[in-house]
Design a protein around this motif. Structure first.
Motif, PDB file in Angstrom:
ATOM      1  N   LYS A   4      27.600  16.452  60.560  1.00  0.00           N
ATOM      2  CA  LYS A   4      27.000  15.833  59.731  1.00  0.00           C
ATOM      3  C   LYS A   4      27.611  15.544  58.411  1.00  0.00           C
ATOM      4  N   HIS A   5      28.779  16.366  58.187  1.00  0.00           N
ATOM      5  CA  HIS A   5      29.559  15.855  57.203  1.00  0.00           C
ATOM      6  C   HIS A   5      29.965  14.825  57.276  1.00  0.00           C
ATOM      7  N   LEU A   6      30.519  13.963  58.177  1.00  0.00           N
ATOM      8  CA  LEU A   6      30.599  12.567  58.040  1.00  0.00           C
ATOM      9  C   LEU A   6      29.776  11.596  58.104  1.00  0.00           C
ATOM     10  N   ASN A   7      28.541  12.257  58.705  1.00  0.00           N
ATOM     11  CA  ASN A   7      28.236  10.892  58.459  1.00  0.00           C
ATOM     12  C   ASN A   7      27.212  11.138  57.019  1.00  0.00           C
ATOM     13  N   LEU A   8      27.610  11.634  55.754  1.00  0.00           N
ATOM     14  CA  LEU A   8      27.103  12.057  54.681  1.00  0.00           C
ATOM     15  C   LEU A   8      27.952  11.780  54.064  1.00  0.00           C
ATOM     16  N   SER A   9      29.144  11.734  54.604  1.00  0.00           N
ATOM     17  CA  SER A   9      30.958  11.373  53.498  1.00  0.00           C
ATOM     18  C   SER A   9      30.340   9.553  53.469  1.00  0.00           C
ATOM     19  N   ALA A  10      29.321   9.004  54.929  1.00  0.00           N
ATOM     20  CA  ALA A  10      29.803   7.380  54.845  1.00  0.00           C
ATOM     21  C   ALA A  10      28.473   7.407  54.307  1.00  0.00           C
ATOM     22  N   GLY A  11      27.414   8.331  54.360  1.00  0.00           N
ATOM     23  CA  GLY A  11      26.202   7.274  53.326  1.00  0.00           C
ATOM     24  C   GLY A  11      27.285   6.818  51.547  1.00  0.00           C
ATOM     25  N   ILE A  12      27.545   8.680  50.831  1.00  0.00           N
ATOM     26  CA  ILE A  12      27.730   8.438  49.820  1.00  0.00           C
ATOM     27  C   ILE A  12      28.298   7.633  49.303  1.00  0.00           C
ATOM     28  N   ALA A  13      29.828   7.416  50.348  1.00  0.00           N
ATOM     29  CA  ALA A  13      30.583   6.216  49.958  1.00  0.00           C
ATOM     30  C   ALA A  13      29.976   4.840  49.896  1.00  0.00           C
ATOM     31  N   SER A  14      28.676   4.788  50.830  1.00  0.00           N
ATOM     32  CA  SER A  14      28.248   3.782  51.036  1.00  0.00           C
ATOM     33  C   SER A  14      27.306   3.255  49.048  1.00  0.00           C
ATOM     34  N   VAL A  15      26.503   4.470  48.589  1.00  0.00           N
ATOM     35  CA  VAL A  15      25.946   4.388  47.684  1.00  0.00           C
ATOM     36  C   VAL A  15      26.962   3.929  45.957  1.00  0.00           C
ATOM     37  N   SER A  16      27.867   4.684  46.927  1.00  0.00           N
ATOM     38  CA  SER A  16      29.131   5.158  45.730  1.00  0.00           C
ATOM     39  C   SER A  16      29.375   3.162  45.237  1.00  0.00           C
ATOM     40  N   VAL A  17      30.154   2.792  46.344  1.00  0.00           N
ATOM     41  CA  VAL A  17      31.090   0.954  46.770  1.00  0.00           C
ATOM     42  C   VAL A  17      29.653   0.421  46.560  1.00  0.00           C
ATOM     43  N   ALA A  18      28.588   0.801  45.956  1.00  0.00           N
ATOM     44  CA  ALA A  18      27.539  -0.683  45.718  1.00  0.00           C
ATOM     45  C   ALA A  18      26.906  -0.341  44.842  1.00  0.00           C
ATOM     46  N   THR A  19      26.699   0.599  44.118  1.00  0.00           N
ATOM     47  CA  THR A  19      26.545   1.090  42.714  1.00  0.00           C
ATOM     48  C   THR A  19      28.468   0.223  41.589  1.00  0.00           C
ATOM     49  N   VAL A  20      29.022   0.217  41.841  1.00  0.00           N
ATOM     50  CA  VAL A  20      30.661   0.188  41.675  1.00  0.00           C
ATOM     51  C   VAL A  20      30.199  -1.883  41.531  1.00  0.00           C
ATOM     52  N   LEU A  21      29.411  -1.932  42.688  1.00  0.00           N
ATOM     53  CA  LEU A  21      29.815  -3.721  42.665  1.00  0.00           C
ATOM     54  C   LEU A  21      28.538  -4.269  42.010  1.00  0.00           C
ATOM     55  N   VAL A  22      27.576  -3.900  41.647  1.00  0.00           N
ATOM     56  CA  VAL A  22      25.975  -4.185  40.636  1.00  0.00           C
ATOM     57  C   VAL A  22      26.560  -4.682  39.650  1.00  0.00           C
ATOM     58  N   LEU A 123      38.083  -7.820  44.125  1.00  0.00           N
ATOM     59  CA  LEU A 123      37.213  -6.036  44.234  1.00  0.00           C
ATOM     60  C   LEU A 123      36.031  -6.161  45.108  1.00  0.00           C
ATOM     61  N   SER A 124      34.985  -6.861  45.098  1.00  0.00           N
ATOM     62  CA  SER A 124      33.839  -6.561  46.447  1.00  0.00           C
ATOM     63  C   SER A 124      34.554  -6.269  47.117  1.00  0.00           C
ATOM     64  N   ILE A 125      35.144  -7.789  47.787  1.00  0.00           N
ATOM     65  CA  ILE A 125      35.927  -7.654  48.549  1.00  0.00           C
ATOM     66  C   ILE A 125      36.590  -6.651  49.823  1.00  0.00           C
TER      67      ILE A 125
END
Length: 292
Positions: A4-22, A123-125
């Motif tokens: 559960k914690h691993l999946n949540l960490s991957a989800g939070i990382a995905s949202v964070s990276v997408a926000t920075v890149l936008v 940076l995106s890459i």
């Protein structure tokens, strides 16, 4: 709990990276006017939308069973993965159509401030590679379809990002503005094929398709050779998200005590869980030679 914690960490990382890149690509687009960056910005905006939905699905799927969902909520992962596959497929189709139109256009758009655009795409890459590596690590550990689908989407983003850099450099050095469209077509193909694979996997799980055949074979082999078990039958499996459900009938000596028969089935269950810790296992005991 660890999954559960691993999946949540991957989800939070995905949202964070997408926000920075936008945010970074909005700035790069305003500085360069590059259509390849505009396409990459649109893709990152969709990444943010999909990643946010995926994070919610991971959180919901991790909830424990309740009165209305006695087998848990893991099918939410399959629903989210199916939705993500549709988004990914549409994204790939749009990129392909846009790339062809730009290749055929007699007047490709002019680009300026290419250095800013190149810096943002580098940076995106870097951020995307770091995220994909973490997501693949998590997906290997937890078998989460949501994390796998999100990883595929970001992996597909690497090709157009590299193409955007090549296009910016080609425009700056040679005035060649069509290279990114050629590379984007390759990225679109990756997205389309990957979306079909992820979508099929999620659909199969929602339709209660059996677990992978190698898993079924291994469980059958465990039961066949486990001490005290004469035979087995009615081995049934299904997948819900990353969670396999296993139902098996074993045939044991009918003259032994219930405690002894229970010890045999408990031992087999432990062996299955050792191989597949995330599984839900139900074992039925029948008298050898008198099974229904």
């Amino acid at each position: 709990m660890q999954d559960k914690h691993l999946n949540l960490s991957a989800g939070i990382a995905s949202v964070s990276v997408a926000t920075v890149l936008v945010i970074a690509k909005i700035w790069a687009l305003s500085a360069t006017g590059s259509m390849s960056i505009a396409a990459s910005l649109a893709d990152s905006a969709m990444d943010l939308l999909v990643a946010s939905g995926g994070l919610l699905a991971i959180w919901y799927a991790s909830r424990p069973p309740d009165e209305d969902h006695t087998f848990g909520h893991t099918s939410a992962e399959d629903l989210a993965a199916l939705g993500q596959s549709i988004f990914i497929f549409v994204s790939g189709a749009v990129i392909a159509v846009t790339s062809v139109r730009r290749m055929l256009s007699p007047t490709p758009p002019e680009m300026t401030s290419e250095a800013i655009g190149v810096g943002v795409m580098i940076l995106s890459i870097v951020l995307t590679i770091a995220l994909v590596l973490w997501q693949k690590h998590v997906a290997r550990r937890t078998q989460s379809k949501v994390v796998s689908a999100d990883s595929l989407h970001y992996l597909g983003d690497l090709v157009p990002n590299i193409g955007a850099i090549a296009a910016l450099l080609a425009s700056s050095a040679f005035g060649f503005d069509r290279l990114d469209s050629v590379v984007a077509l390759g990225a679109a193909a990756i997205l389309l094929v990957g979306a079909l694979n992820i979508g099929k996997s999620a659909w199969d799980a929602l339709m209660d398709r059996a677990a992978p055949q190698d898993m079924v074979d291994e469980i059958g082999d465990m039961a066949k050779h486990f001490p005290g078990i004469y035979a087995y039958h009615d081995l049934k499996t299904r997948m819900a998200g990353s969670k396999p459900f296993v139902n098996i009938h074993i045939e044991v000596n009918g003259d032994q005590t219930l405690r002894e028969a229970h010890a045999i089935s408990a031992g087999l269950k432990r062996a299955i869980l050792e191989a597949y810790p995330n599984a839900e296992v139900i074992i039925h005991k029948d008298v050898a030679g008198e099974a229904d």
